[in-house]
Write a protein that holds these residues in place. Structure first.
Motif, PDB file in Angstrom:
ATOM      1  N   ARG A 117       2.571   1.331   0.261  1.00  0.00           N
ATOM      2  CA  ARG A 117       2.573   2.232  -0.888  1.00  0.00           C
ATOM      3  C   ARG A 117       3.253   3.540  -0.501  1.00  0.00           C
ATOM      4  O   ARG A 117       3.332   3.878   0.682  1.00  0.00           O
ATOM      5  CB  ARG A 117       1.133   2.543  -1.345  1.00  0.00           C
ATOM      6  CG  ARG A 117       0.378   1.345  -1.897  1.00  0.00           C
ATOM      7  CD  ARG A 117      -0.933   1.800  -2.535  1.00  0.00           C
ATOM      8  NE  ARG A 117      -1.781   0.685  -2.906  1.00  0.00           N
ATOM      9  CZ  ARG A 117      -1.724   0.041  -4.069  1.00  0.00           C
ATOM     10  NH1 ARG A 117      -0.844   0.390  -4.975  1.00  0.00           N
ATOM     11  NH2 ARG A 117      -2.549  -0.951  -4.330  1.00  0.00           N
ATOM     12  N   GLN A 146      -3.775   5.017  -6.384  1.00  0.00           N
ATOM     13  CA  GLN A 146      -2.756   4.015  -6.737  1.00  0.00           C
ATOM     14  C   GLN A 146      -3.378   2.629  -6.916  1.00  0.00           C
ATOM     15  O   GLN A 146      -3.025   1.894  -7.837  1.00  0.00           O
ATOM     16  CB  GLN A 146      -1.681   3.947  -5.645  1.00  0.00           C
ATOM     17  CG  GLN A 146      -0.711   5.109  -5.647  1.00  0.00           C
ATOM     18  CD  GLN A 146       0.104   5.149  -4.368  1.00  0.00           C
ATOM     19  OE1 GLN A 146      -0.439   5.180  -3.273  1.00  0.00           O
ATOM     20  NE2 GLN A 146       1.408   5.145  -4.496  1.00  0.00           N
ATOM     21  N   HIS A 147      -4.312   2.276  -6.036  1.00  0.00           N
ATOM     22  CA  HIS A 147      -4.968   0.965  -6.114  1.00  0.00           C
ATOM     23  C   HIS A 147      -5.710   0.827  -7.451  1.00  0.00           C
ATOM     24  O   HIS A 147      -5.585  -0.183  -8.142  1.00  0.00           O
ATOM     25  CB  HIS A 147      -5.934   0.796  -4.935  1.00  0.00           C
ATOM     26  CG  HIS A 147      -6.673  -0.496  -4.942  1.00  0.00           C
ATOM     27  ND1 HIS A 147      -6.403  -1.521  -4.063  1.00  0.00           N
ATOM     28  CD2 HIS A 147      -7.697  -0.954  -5.722  1.00  0.00           C
ATOM     29  CE1 HIS A 147      -7.212  -2.542  -4.303  1.00  0.00           C
ATOM     30  NE2 HIS A 147      -8.013  -2.216  -5.312  1.00  0.00           N
ATOM     31  N   ASP A 150      -3.319   0.712 -10.435  1.00  0.00           N
ATOM     32  CA  ASP A 150      -2.746  -0.630 -10.604  1.00  0.00           C
ATOM     33  C   ASP A 150      -3.636  -1.508 -11.487  1.00  0.00           C
ATOM     34  O   ASP A 150      -3.137  -2.288 -12.291  1.00  0.00           O
ATOM     35  CB  ASP A 150      -2.550  -1.312  -9.240  1.00  0.00           C
ATOM     36  CG  ASP A 150      -1.273  -0.869  -8.531  1.00  0.00           C
ATOM     37  OD1 ASP A 150      -0.465  -0.119  -9.130  1.00  0.00           O
ATOM     38  OD2 ASP A 150      -1.082  -1.273  -7.373  1.00  0.00           O
ATOM     39  N   HIS A 151      -4.954  -1.374 -11.335  1.00  0.00           N
ATOM     40  CA  HIS A 151      -5.874  -2.189 -12.142  1.00  0.00           C
ATOM     41  C   HIS A 151      -5.667  -1.951 -13.639  1.00  0.00           C
ATOM     42  O   HIS A 151      -5.730  -2.894 -14.424  1.00  0.00           O
ATOM     43  CB  HIS A 151      -7.334  -1.896 -11.789  1.00  0.00           C
ATOM     44  CG  HIS A 151      -7.844  -2.661 -10.620  1.00  0.00           C
ATOM     45  ND1 HIS A 151      -7.886  -4.041 -10.576  1.00  0.00           N
ATOM     46  CD2 HIS A 151      -8.345  -2.244  -9.429  1.00  0.00           C
ATOM     47  CE1 HIS A 151      -8.390  -4.443  -9.420  1.00  0.00           C
ATOM     48  NE2 HIS A 151      -8.664  -3.366  -8.698  1.00  0.00           N
ATOM     49  N   GLN A 153      -2.996  -1.194 -14.978  1.00  0.00           N
ATOM     50  CA  GLN A 153      -1.649  -1.694 -15.289  1.00  0.00           C
ATOM     51  C   GLN A 153      -1.598  -3.229 -15.239  1.00  0.00           C
ATOM     52  O   GLN A 153      -0.552  -3.825 -15.444  1.00  0.00           O
ATOM     53  CB  GLN A 153      -0.638  -1.138 -14.286  1.00  0.00           C
ATOM     54  CG  GLN A 153      -0.478   0.382 -14.315  1.00  0.00           C
ATOM     55  CD  GLN A 153       0.179   0.856 -15.593  1.00  0.00           C
ATOM     56  OE1 GLN A 153      -0.484   1.253 -16.535  1.00  0.00           O
ATOM     57  NE2 GLN A 153       1.492   0.804 -15.645  1.00  0.00           N
ATOM     58  N   ILE A 155      -2.252  -4.988 -12.452  1.00  0.00           N
ATOM     59  CA  ILE A 155      -1.692  -5.349 -11.144  1.00  0.00           C
ATOM     60  C   ILE A 155      -2.806  -5.391 -10.104  1.00  0.00           C
ATOM     61  O   ILE A 155      -3.686  -4.529 -10.093  1.00  0.00           O
ATOM     62  CB  ILE A 155      -0.633  -4.301 -10.718  1.00  0.00           C
ATOM     63  CG1 ILE A 155       0.529  -4.264 -11.728  1.00  0.00           C
ATOM     64  CG2 ILE A 155      -0.116  -4.569  -9.306  1.00  0.00           C
ATOM     65  CD1 ILE A 155       1.450  -3.062 -11.568  1.00  0.00           C
ATOM     66  N   LYS A 160       1.346  -7.306  -4.316  1.00  0.00           N
ATOM     67  CA  LYS A 160       2.268  -6.522  -3.493  1.00  0.00           C
ATOM     68  C   LYS A 160       2.543  -7.174  -2.138  1.00  0.00           C
ATOM     69  O   LYS A 160       3.249  -6.613  -1.307  1.00  0.00           O
ATOM     70  CB  LYS A 160       1.709  -5.109  -3.299  1.00  0.00           C
ATOM     71  CG  LYS A 160       1.565  -4.357  -4.628  1.00  0.00           C
ATOM     72  CD  LYS A 160       1.115  -2.950  -4.439  1.00  0.00           C
ATOM     73  CE  LYS A 160       1.032  -2.202  -5.746  1.00  0.00           C
ATOM     74  NZ  LYS A 160       2.323  -1.931  -6.377  1.00  0.00           N
TER      75      LYS A 160
END
Length: 196
Positions: A117, A146-147, A150-151, A153, A155, A160
């Motif tokens: 990342r 960021q983790h 992502d959820h 989004q 993702i 990754k």
């Protein structure tokens, strides 16, 4: 109230979450339940899709990282008291050279992998009182945010990974979706057959 965490394989984890307003029903209670659920599972972050709600809400408490002796005293200090609710978040910028860190996820128990990342992000969001903020974070704080981002989004951290790594994990991920794992917190598994 402790809520069941949705396991890998549930479609809600793949949907891009929708924005909410301050009219969202029982939001304060939901946030309180999410904190309780996250702490019960020994997590440092939890996103609404992980409890089955496709809304742009996640929370982060990095205090468990404050005792990590591999981190600088400054980073430990920043992590010690960081506890925030992020509503309708949007990451505007990600800067710097990618760096690897070993990540796990409450929806994907028993699997941890190195994920690349960016080390710095700028994020705009609303807090639990719907006050707007735009802030820049770096290091481990940025990574946890960021983790969780992502959820919302749709993702997962496993997205990754290299295609080889994904193939190697396929059977383990399938077992998780079928509930063939031992976890010490409540989970909801998408592929467990309902008894009639």
């Amino acid at each position: 109230m402790i809520l069941p965490i949705v396991a890998y394989g549930d479609p809600v984890l793949r949907r891009e979450a929708k924005e909410i307003t301050n009219e969202y029903p029982k939001l304060e209670e939901l946030i309180s339940n999410m904190w309780e659920t996250m702490y019960n599972a020994h997590g440092v972050g939890l996103a609404a899709p992980q409890i089955g709600l496709p809304i742009r809400l996640f929370l982060v408490d990095t205090s468990p990282f404050a005792d990590d002796e591999e981190l600088s005293p400054e980073e430990q200090e920043r992590l010690k008291d960081f506890k925030k609710v992020f509503i309708n978040a949007e990451i505007g910028e990600e800067n710097g050279t990618d760096w690897n860190f070993n990540e796990g996820c409450l929806s994907i128990p028993e699997i941890r992998e190195d994920v690349k990342r960016k080390p710095e992000i700028t994020i705009s969001y609303q807090d639990e009182n719907f006050n707007a903020h735009t802030e820049t974070y770096d290091g481990l704080l940025a990574r946890v945010i960021q983790h969780e981002y992502d959820h919302i989004q749709g993702i997962l951290f496993t997205d990754k990974l290299s295609s080889l790594k994904k193939r190697l994990l396929k059977s383990r991920l399938d077992k998780i979706s079928k509930g063939k794992i031992n976890v010490d917190y409540k989970m909801r598994f998408p592929k467990i057959k309902k008894r009639r």
